[in-house]
Design a protein around this motif. Structure first.
Motif, PDB file in Angstrom:
ATOM      1  N   MET A   1       0.849  -1.196   0.000  1.00 51.45           N
ATOM      2  CA  MET A   1       0.000   0.000   0.000  1.00 51.45           C
ATOM      3  C   MET A   1       0.883   1.245   0.000  1.00 51.45           C
ATOM      4  N   ASN A   2       0.583   2.193  -0.890  1.00 47.65           N
ATOM      5  CA  ASN A   2       1.360   3.421  -0.974  1.00 47.65           C
ATOM      6  C   ASN A   2       0.433   4.589  -1.299  1.00 47.65           C
ATOM      7  N   LEU A   3       1.033   5.762  -1.442  1.00 53.27           N
ATOM      8  CA  LEU A   3       0.245   6.965  -1.704  1.00 53.27           C
ATOM      9  C   LEU A   3      -0.520   6.877  -3.017  1.00 53.27           C
ATOM     10  N   ALA A   4       0.086   6.220  -4.007  1.00 57.60           N
ATOM     11  CA  ALA A   4      -0.584   6.106  -5.308  1.00 57.60           C
ATOM     12  C   ALA A   4      -1.883   5.304  -5.191  1.00 57.60           C
ATOM     13  N   GLU A   5      -1.872   4.249  -4.391  1.00 54.33           N
ATOM     14  CA  GLU A   5      -3.078   3.445  -4.213  1.00 54.33           C
ATOM     15  C   GLU A   5      -4.157   4.221  -3.471  1.00 54.33           C
ATOM     16  N   ILE A   6      -3.752   5.012  -2.472  1.00 55.83           N
ATOM     17  CA  ILE A   6      -4.731   5.830  -1.748  1.00 55.83           C
ATOM     18  C   ILE A   6      -5.330   6.887  -2.666  1.00 55.83           C
ATOM     19  N   THR A   7      -4.472   7.510  -3.476  1.00 53.96           N
ATOM     20  CA  THR A   7      -4.964   8.515  -4.422  1.00 53.96           C
ATOM     21  C   THR A   7      -5.905   7.888  -5.443  1.00 53.96           C
ATOM     22  N   ALA A   8      -5.553   6.696  -5.916  1.00 48.86           N
ATOM     23  CA  ALA A   8      -6.412   6.012  -6.895  1.00 48.86           C
ATOM     24  C   ALA A   8      -7.771   5.675  -6.284  1.00 48.86           C
ATOM     25  N   TRP A   9      -7.792   5.324  -5.010  1.00 48.26           N
ATOM     26  CA  TRP A   9      -9.066   5.005  -4.357  1.00 48.26           C
ATOM     27  C   TRP A   9      -9.959   6.231  -4.287  1.00 48.26           C
ATOM     28  N   PHE A  10      -9.380   7.365  -3.916  1.00 41.40           N
ATOM     29  CA  PHE A  10     -10.177   8.585  -3.799  1.00 41.40           C
ATOM     30  C   PHE A  10     -10.612   9.124  -5.161  1.00 41.40           C
ATOM     31  N   THR A  11      -9.837   8.904  -6.184  1.00 43.49           N
ATOM     32  CA  THR A  11     -10.164   9.438  -7.519  1.00 43.49           C
ATOM     33  C   THR A  11     -11.020   8.472  -8.340  1.00 43.49           C
ATOM     34  N   ASP A  12     -11.290   7.308  -7.803  1.00 45.73           N
ATOM     35  CA  ASP A  12     -12.146   6.351  -8.508  1.00 45.73           C
ATOM     36  C   ASP A  12     -13.587   6.862  -8.505  1.00 45.73           C
ATOM     37  N   PRO A  13     -14.207   7.063  -9.681  1.00 42.95           N
ATOM     38  CA  PRO A  13     -15.593   7.572  -9.713  1.00 42.95           C
ATOM     39  C   PRO A  13     -16.578   6.697  -8.949  1.00 42.95           C
ATOM     40  N   ALA A  14     -16.276   5.400  -8.834  1.00 37.83           N
ATOM     41  CA  ALA A  14     -17.194   4.510  -8.127  1.00 37.83           C
ATOM     42  C   ALA A  14     -17.299   4.857  -6.647  1.00 37.83           C
ATOM     43  N   GLN A  15     -16.284   5.531  -6.103  1.00 43.04           N
ATOM     44  CA  GLN A  15     -16.306   5.898  -4.689  1.00 43.04           C
ATOM     45  C   GLN A  15     -17.161   7.134  -4.413  1.00 43.04           C
ATOM     46  N   TRP A  16     -17.665   7.761  -5.455  1.00 43.99           N
ATOM     47  CA  TRP A  16     -18.412   9.012  -5.276  1.00 43.99           C
ATOM     48  C   TRP A  16     -19.859   8.908  -5.724  1.00 43.99           C
ATOM     49  N   SER A  17     -20.356   7.691  -5.851  1.00 44.27           N
ATOM     50  CA  SER A  17     -21.750   7.497  -6.241  1.00 44.27           C
ATOM     51  C   SER A  17     -22.260   6.198  -5.638  1.00 44.27           C
ATOM     52  N   GLY A  18     -23.579   6.085  -5.574  1.00 40.30           N
ATOM     53  CA  GLY A  18     -24.190   4.865  -5.073  1.00 40.30           C
ATOM     54  C   GLY A  18     -24.303   4.835  -3.556  1.00 40.30           C
ATOM     55  N   ALA A  19     -24.889   3.741  -3.067  1.00 38.44           N
ATOM     56  CA  ALA A  19     -25.118   3.601  -1.631  1.00 38.44           C
ATOM     57  C   ALA A  19     -23.817   3.497  -0.840  1.00 38.44           C
ATOM     58  N   ASP A  20     -22.780   2.956  -1.478  1.00 45.18           N
ATOM     59  CA  ASP A  20     -21.493   2.810  -0.805  1.00 45.18           C
ATOM     60  C   ASP A  20     -20.548   3.959  -1.105  1.00 45.18           C
ATOM     61  N   GLY A  21     -21.025   4.977  -1.793  1.00 43.80           N
ATOM     62  CA  GLY A  21     -20.178   6.107  -2.145  1.00 43.80           C
ATOM     63  C   GLY A  21     -19.898   7.015  -0.948  1.00 43.80           C
ATOM     64  N   ILE A  22     -18.855   7.805  -1.080  1.00 42.70           N
ATOM     65  CA  ILE A  22     -18.447   8.696   0.006  1.00 42.70           C
ATOM     66  C   ILE A  22     -19.547   9.688   0.377  1.00 42.70           C
ATOM     67  N   PRO A  23     -20.232  10.339  -0.582  1.00 45.28           N
ATOM     68  CA  PRO A  23     -21.283  11.297  -0.180  1.00 45.28           C
ATOM     69  C   PRO A  23     -22.373  10.654   0.670  1.00 45.28           C
ATOM     70  N   ASN A  24     -22.824   9.451   0.291  1.00 45.54           N
ATOM     71  CA  ASN A  24     -23.881   8.795   1.056  1.00 45.54           C
ATOM     72  C   ASN A  24     -23.386   8.362   2.436  1.00 45.54           C
ATOM     73  N   ARG A  25     -22.201   7.782   2.501  1.00 49.00           N
ATOM     74  CA  ARG A  25     -21.655   7.368   3.799  1.00 49.00           C
ATOM     75  C   ARG A  25     -21.394   8.569   4.701  1.00 49.00           C
ATOM     76  N   LEU A  26     -20.934   9.652   4.123  1.00 49.15           N
ATOM     77  CA  LEU A  26     -20.695  10.861   4.906  1.00 49.15           C
ATOM     78  C   LEU A  26     -22.008  11.426   5.442  1.00 49.15           C
ATOM     79  N   THR A  27     -23.040  11.416   4.602  1.00 50.54           N
ATOM     80  CA  THR A  27     -24.351  11.900   5.045  1.00 50.54           C
ATOM     81  C   THR A  27     -24.884  11.051   6.197  1.00 50.54           C
ATOM     82  N   GLU A  28     -24.761   9.726   6.082  1.00 50.67           N
ATOM     83  CA  GLU A  28     -25.212   8.850   7.157  1.00 50.67           C
ATOM     84  C   GLU A  28     -24.464   9.147   8.454  1.00 50.67           C
TER      85      GLU A  28
END
Length: 260
Positions: A1-28
């Motif tokens: 695990m390195n900085l590139a993997e963390i950056t890739a996780w945050f920049t993945d569009p799948a992490q910003w939509s859907g029930a498991d996305g960051i906006p929904n989890r943050l709202t909960e």
């Protein structure tokens, strides 16, 4: 695990939509936090104000602080086992989590309100009573405004504790940012766990900064001491400007012709 993997996780569009996305989890996570703090304030403000104003049952404050020593995760499982079978809906997971978070939020809220009122100068109370104020007026017009700095400090502490502890609610199938930690641990996805931890830390930091700004502008300058500091600063600058520097022609000349 390195900085590139963390950056890739945050920049993945799948992490910003859907029930498991960051906006929904943050709202909960924010909803759980808001509900907990609201219930905690309803309990702590009247109780802390009464204890601080009357001086009775001070052991309640000490007893509430003892709740901080209770393991949060163990308490969550215990409450879930007691309450869960009695409720046949998703509330079987929500209610135990909120109960545990409220138990953790009440001690700092209660201590802040009580300590703020208890520290009010007795002369201020005597002056208010001498003006003909009733006990309720003394509490609302004198003691509570003077207690605001310590009360807000307790609120900040409770907010940070709830934001951090709300992550364990995911262990009983609840949502929020804790899902990234629990799901990541279950699947050994350590990048997801680290990114979830970063999100919780960032949320706590932003909340603390916002509450610090609220505390600065909500508390009267006379109570916080800002007005006194500003007055001293202005006085020192004015005094320095009015004193002529050595060798300045503006220095006064005594009748004997010597400078003073």
């Amino acid at each position: 695990m390195n900085l590139a993997e963390i950056t890739a996780w945050f920049t993945d569009p799948a992490q910003w939509s859907g029930a498991d996305g960051i906006p929904n989890r943050l709202t909960e996570h924010l909803v759980y936090t808001a509900i907990t703090l609201l219930v905690g304030l309803v309990i702590a403000i009247p109780l802390g104000a009464w204890v601080g104003h009357t001086g009775r049952l001070r052991w309640l404050v000490t007893g509430a602080n003892a709740l901080r020593a209770v393991p949060s995760l163990g308490l969550l499982f215990a409450v879930s086992m007691l309450v869960g079978p009695l409720i046949q809906s998703d509330l079987a997971f929500v209610i135990p989590s909120i109960v545990v978070l409220v138990l953790l939020a009440v001690p700092p809220l209660l201590s802040g309100v009580y300590a703020g009122i208890d520290s009010v100068d007795p002369a201020a109370r005597d002056a208010a009573r001498g003006m003909g104020m009733t006990g309720w007026q003394v509490l609302t017009r004198v003691e509570l405004p003077c207690a605001l700095p310590l009360a807000l400090s307790g609120f900040r502490s409770a907010t940070l504790q709830v934001i951090a502890t709300a992550t364990i609610a995911a262990s009983v199938s609840l949502g929020g940012l804790g899902r990234y930690l629990i799901d990541g641990l279950a699947s050994r996805d350590y990048v997801q766990m680290v990114c979830g931890s970063i999100l919780v830390a960032a949320l706590a930091l932003v909340a603390d900064l916002l509450l610090a700004a609220l505390e600065r502008y909500a508390v009267s300058p006379g109570i916080s001491g800002r007005s006194a500091r500003v007055a001293r600063s202005r006085s020192s600058r004015t005094g320095a400007a009015s004193r002529p520097a050595p060798g300045d022609p503006a220095r006064s000349i005594s009748p004997a012709g010597t400078s003073t």
